[in-house]
Design an enzyme around this catalytic site. Structure first.
Site, PDB file in Angstrom:
ATOM      1  N   LEU A 115       0.846  -1.202   0.000  1.00  0.00           N
ATOM      2  CA  LEU A 115       0.000   0.000   0.000  1.00  0.00           C
ATOM      3  C   LEU A 115       0.875   1.244   0.000  1.00  0.00           C
ATOM      4  CD1 LEU A 115      -3.233   0.564   2.065  1.00  0.00           C
ATOM      5  CD2 LEU A 115      -1.573   2.388   1.756  1.00  0.00           C
ATOM      6  N   HIS A 171       7.479   1.728  11.282  1.00  0.00           N
ATOM      7  CA  HIS A 171       8.007   3.009  10.802  1.00  0.00           C
ATOM      8  C   HIS A 171       6.995   4.106  11.147  1.00  0.00           C
ATOM      9  CE1 HIS A 171       9.293   6.069   7.868  1.00  0.00           C
ATOM     10  NE2 HIS A 171      10.458   5.443   7.842  1.00  0.00           N
TER      11      HIS A 171
END
Length: 338
Positions: free
Chosen positions: A127, A231
């Site tokens: 994505l 992240h």
């Protein structure tokens, strides 16, 4: 809203390549390599064209398109059964408890064990939303439309589904986890290993990775501190996965230590709550906000819209969504509340 999700086509190669160059590394499913991306699109084209409703090792690529301009501004992927062409490796966090009677002391050691537990699962991944479009909920459309695709093609997906989140990448583009664990055995940087994996697969991990568990206490602090941590750009994605029913069950990526989220496919919120109905009217502009989808495989399309369910197998949708989906009264539309 002029954006819709659709099946990717070979002509989308350049748009995907330009987006891949913006990922910043650690994004295995979207490598900045034209040949690799072309291979993904060719594989997806084959998957979209296969007629049998059975589970095989396939990859579906979807793109987010501005229907007004034709520009492709995002993408996502679905893998129907991982670990078939080569092993699907993860690290699993375990605890080993030991007791010394002489010292009357119990010691608990955390370990990372190399496993293929998730082999055979389906996967949602790849994505990416163009930085210029990160407003208006388009990330939500990208993420949740994948589950409508699964619901609409349920026999092609496994009973368990996973999502890998990118781990911590430092300002140099390196991975503290890779440097502290696997990098010591491979003699290559994280960027080189990540790129090689994206292009050639991870058989080299099977060939060279030590099979014995890694004691976390023996790693440096930089590596220990990022195990299972997403992240910063993936924190919103992690929350969306949790809202869908995905959970972290102790699996982390072997390259960057990012968390792998797992769920039972039929328990994923957007799969469980998806429903299909015949379009009865195109005047539901004030209806419930929803994600709407139609089509089959290569003709799949999805967008934000409004719906009114009549409880008798019918649905009214807004005219703008009908235009985006190219549907009219009598067609079948799938939907889930936004």
């Amino acid at each position: 809203m002029t954006f819709r999700l659709r099946a990717a086509r070979p002509a989308d190669l350049e748009a995907l390549y330009e987006m891949a160059k913006l990922t910043g590394g650690g994004f295995t499913n979207l490598p900045p390599d034209r040949a690799a991306l072309q291979g993904k699109l060719e594989r997806a084209e084959t998957a979209f064209a296969r007629a049998e409703d059975t589970i095989v090792d396939e990859q579906f690529v979807l793109v987010l398109e501005n229907a007004r301009t034709g520009a492709v501004r995002g993408t996502c992927q679905l893998m129907s059964q991982v670990g078939q062409r080569w092993p699907f490796y993860s690290y699993r966090l375990n605890t080993l408890t030991q007791y010394s009677q002489e010292l009357d002391r119990t010691v608990r050691a955390e370990l990372l064990s190399l496993v293929t537990d998730l082999e055979g699962s389906s996967e949602v991944g790849g994505l990416f939303l163009h930085p210029g479009e990160r407003a208006g909920g388009l990330g939500l459309l990208l993420a949740r439309s994948r589950y409508l695709f699964v619901a609409m093609h349920r026999p092609r997906f496994a009973d368990r589904i996973l999502a890998e989140l990118r781990g911590i990448i430092d300002e140099r583009g390196g991975s503290p986890f890779w440097d502290g664990v696997a990098g010591r055995f491979f003699g290559m940087s994280f960027q080189d290993a990540d790129y090689f994996n994206a292009i050639n697969g991870n058989q080299f991990i099977a060939d060279l990775m030590p099979k014995h568990p890694v004691y976390i206490a023996m790693l440096n602090e930089d590596a220990r501190s990022v195990i299972g941590v997403p992240h910063p750009t993936g924190r919103a994605a992690m929350r969306m996965l949790e809202d869908e029913g995905f959970r972290a069950e102790g699996y982390v990526d072997i390259f960057d230590g990012g968390p792998t989220m797992v769920a039972w496919t039929d328990s994923v919120t957007s799969v469980k709550n998806a429903c299909n109905a015949k379009v009865t009217a195109l005047d539901a502009a004030e209806g419930e906000r929803a994600i709407l989808a139609t089509g089959h495989l290569a003709t799949f399309r999805a967008c934000f819209g409004a719906r009114v369910l009549d409880g008798e197998g019918g649905i009214a949708i807004d005219s703008a969504s009908a235009d985006l989906l190219d549907v009219c009264e009598g067609d079948t539309v799938w939907s889930v509340a936004r």
